[in-house]
Design a protein around this motif. Structure first.
Motif, PDB file in Angstrom:
ATOM      1  N   TYR A 210       0.827  -1.210   0.000  1.00 34.00           N
ATOM      2  CA  TYR A 210       0.000   0.000   0.000  1.00 34.00           C
ATOM      3  C   TYR A 210       0.860   1.258   0.000  1.00 34.00           C
ATOM      4  CZ  TYR A 210      -2.669  -3.890   1.847  1.00 34.00           C
ATOM      5  OH  TYR A 210      -3.206  -5.141   2.020  1.00 34.00           O
ATOM      6  N   ASP A 211       0.183   2.379  -0.316  1.00 34.51           N
ATOM      7  CA  ASP A 211       0.826   3.704  -0.295  1.00 34.51           C
ATOM      8  C   ASP A 211       2.079   3.751  -1.156  1.00 34.51           C
ATOM      9  OD1 ASP A 211      -1.132   4.695   1.403  1.00 34.51           O
ATOM     10  OD2 ASP A 211      -0.013   4.177   3.219  1.00 34.51           O
ATOM     11  N   ARG A 293      -6.347  -6.188  -3.511  1.00 38.57           N
ATOM     12  CA  ARG A 293      -5.346  -5.329  -2.878  1.00 38.57           C
ATOM     13  C   ARG A 293      -5.892  -3.927  -2.631  1.00 38.57           C
ATOM     14  NH1 ARG A 293      -2.508  -1.232  -3.087  1.00 38.57           N
ATOM     15  NH2 ARG A 293      -3.640  -0.621  -4.962  1.00 38.57           N
ATOM     16  N   ALA A 294      -6.575  -3.378  -3.625  1.00 39.98           N
ATOM     17  CA  ALA A 294      -7.135  -2.033  -3.500  1.00 39.98           C
ATOM     18  C   ALA A 294      -8.191  -1.976  -2.398  1.00 39.98           C
ATOM     19  CB  ALA A 294      -7.731  -1.588  -4.837  1.00 39.98           C
ATOM     20  N   GLU A 297      -6.396  -1.820   0.889  1.00 39.87           N
ATOM     21  CA  GLU A 297      -5.809  -0.493   1.106  1.00 39.87           C
ATOM     22  C   GLU A 297      -6.878   0.517   1.521  1.00 39.87           C
ATOM     23  OE1 GLU A 297      -2.533   2.467  -0.865  1.00 39.87           O
ATOM     24  OE2 GLU A 297      -3.700   1.219  -2.241  1.00 39.87           O
ATOM     25  N   GLU A 298      -8.043   0.429   0.893  1.00 38.64           N
ATOM     26  CA  GLU A 298      -9.138   1.326   1.257  1.00 38.64           C
ATOM     27  C   GLU A 298      -9.543   1.115   2.721  1.00 38.64           C
ATOM     28  OE1 GLU A 298     -13.690   2.485  -0.215  1.00 38.64           O
ATOM     29  OE2 GLU A 298     -12.763   0.605  -0.847  1.00 38.64           O
ATOM     30  N   ASN A 301      -6.860   2.574   5.112  1.00 38.71           N
ATOM     31  CA  ASN A 301      -6.890   4.034   5.190  1.00 38.71           C
ATOM     32  C   ASN A 301      -8.103   4.551   5.958  1.00 38.71           C
ATOM     33  OD1 ASN A 301      -4.480   4.346   3.777  1.00 38.71           O
ATOM     34  ND2 ASN A 301      -5.501   4.394   1.786  1.00 38.71           N
ATOM     35  N   GLN A 319       2.748  -1.222   5.738  1.00 43.02           N
ATOM     36  CA  GLN A 319       2.942  -1.015   4.297  1.00 43.02           C
ATOM     37  C   GLN A 319       2.411  -2.174   3.479  1.00 43.02           C
ATOM     38  OE1 GLN A 319       7.173  -0.590   5.298  1.00 43.02           O
ATOM     39  NE2 GLN A 319       7.190   1.232   4.017  1.00 43.02           N
TER      40      GLN A 319
END
Length: 394
Positions: A210-211, A293-294, A297-298, A301, A319
């Motif tokens: 991520y990021d 994966r997205a 990550e959402e 966050n 990470q």
């Protein structure tokens, strides 16, 4: 009855223990939210399921070579070249019944009695137990929280003795989600080359970053490090195939051959239909890996700041992987409970939230929460945790 001393030395899995307790409470009718999951909450992509089903319809239901289908080993070799710029021949690859089995086979193959394996804390719960089962001795090096839970090369070197056989690198990490940079890996690699220490690189969370973080395999950094490294990976986390049990090891041809001999007398081969599913996973990209994966990550966050706002919690942002690993010492100290393990048990019994105590990972002041669950469930769990800490665990 007397049992094997090696089996008697095993510490029960804290992850499985908390999962079993949560299941017991659910069966009693309680509304338990489980944040202990070590697997994606997505189903395996349809094209993989279909490929596996089709293989069975075509009669692929018999034994395969102990080291795996040649076609799957070729698919793994192509994946390693495509994703990691690493070239392996198929005789340098063995397919196992999951990455956990791959790691266990590595230890059973390379370790003699009392050989030492350097393990960085916090660690995945099974590393030290697998080393002990193989007759080895775990040697722990602390990855300090202020250093992102990562160990430095100087710490590794200080732990080296004439019995040191290997060091384990897990990046992205379970339980912390932290990753090692190329520079950090190179420095650790230099120590391993200096003392002729094998590197076991567990890269099972490689695709969950991520990021803007990027995965680096220590085997990529030089031909010498590639030769010194046994790279372990699989499809469990990347393609949501935990139950399919397909992992692999890539490395020195002679070690892989010995692992294949071991497999021929233990597992025979990984399930053939699962192997065909893994071939499809590596040969086709329908976007499902990135979609998953997205989604992680959402979630990360959206929940990270909220978690950090809970009184007595302090968490570094991971990470990779799908875990949060906050330090909860202040929350525990403010409660009537003496240890984090007791606090976690009370959280489950009173607030009906299941998390994993950090003691099983070698970090007794921390807990692990998995965000491989729905956002609504995770946010409700945080509400309950916040109420629990505000009441000081009463």
């Amino acid at each position: 009855m007397q049992f094997s001393p090696k089996v008697e030395s095993i510490t029960p899995s804290s992850t499985l223990a908390i999962t079993a307790k949560a299941k017991e409470l659910r069966e009693q009718g309680h509304d338990v939210i489980g944040l202990g999951a070590g697997e994606p909450d997505f189903n395996t992509p349809d094209y993989i399921i279909e490929a596996s089903y089709q293989s069975m319809r075509e009669g692929h239901t018999k034994y395969t070579p102990a080291a795996g289908l040649p076609a799957l080993k070729q698919a793994v070799a192509e994946k390693l070249k495509r994703d990691n710029d690493l070239s392996y021949r198929t005789d340098e690859i063995i397919v196992s019944t999951g990455a956990k089995h791959a790691l266990s086979s590595v230890f059973q193959t390379i370790l003699q009695d009392d050989d030492e394996v350097i393990i960085i804390t916090p660690y995945w719960v099974s590393y030290p137990e697998q080393v002990k089962i193989a007759g080895g001795k775990p040697v722990f090096v602390e990855g300090y929280e202020q250093n992102g839970f990562k160990a430095e090369a100087s710490q590794i070197e200080q732990a080296v003795t004439d019995k040191t056989k290997a060091v384990i690198i897990n990046s992205p990490s379970n339980p912390t989600g932290m990753t090692y940079s190329a520079e950090e890996l190179r420095e650790i690699g230099d120590v391993c080359l200096k003392y002729n220490i094998l590197i076991i690189s567990d890269e099972i969370y490689e695709k969950l970053l991520y990021d803007g973080a990027e995965h680096v395999s220590i085997a990529q950094l030089s031909p010498e490090l590639k030769e010194q490294t046994l790279l372990v990976n699989g499809v469990s986390k990347s393609h949501s195939m935990t139950g399919w049990r397909i992992g692999y090891t890539a490395g020195n041809k002679e070690i892989i051959k010995k692992m294949s001999n071991l497999a021929s007398h233990t597992t025979s081969n990984p399930a053939v239909m699962a192997q065909y599913g893994a071939i499809a996973a590596y040969e086709k990209d329908d976007g499902s890996v990135e979609k998953m994966r997205a989604a992680f990550e959402e979630r990360l966050n959206k929940v990270f700041d909220r978690l950090n706002s809970i009184s007595g919690f302090s968490c570094q942002k991971p990470q990779g992987a799908f875990y949060l690993f906050p330090n909860v010492k202040q929350a525990v100290d403010a409660s009537p409970y003496e240890t984090t393990d007791e606090w976690v048990t009370a959280l489950l019994e009173k607030a009906k939230v299941a998390v994993v105590p950090g003691s099983g990972f070698g970090a007794p002041d921390n807990i692990r929460l998995s965000y491989a669950t729905s956002l609504d469930q995770f946010e409700e769990a945080l509400n309950r945790i916040e109420q629990f800490t505000a009441s000081r665990g009463s």
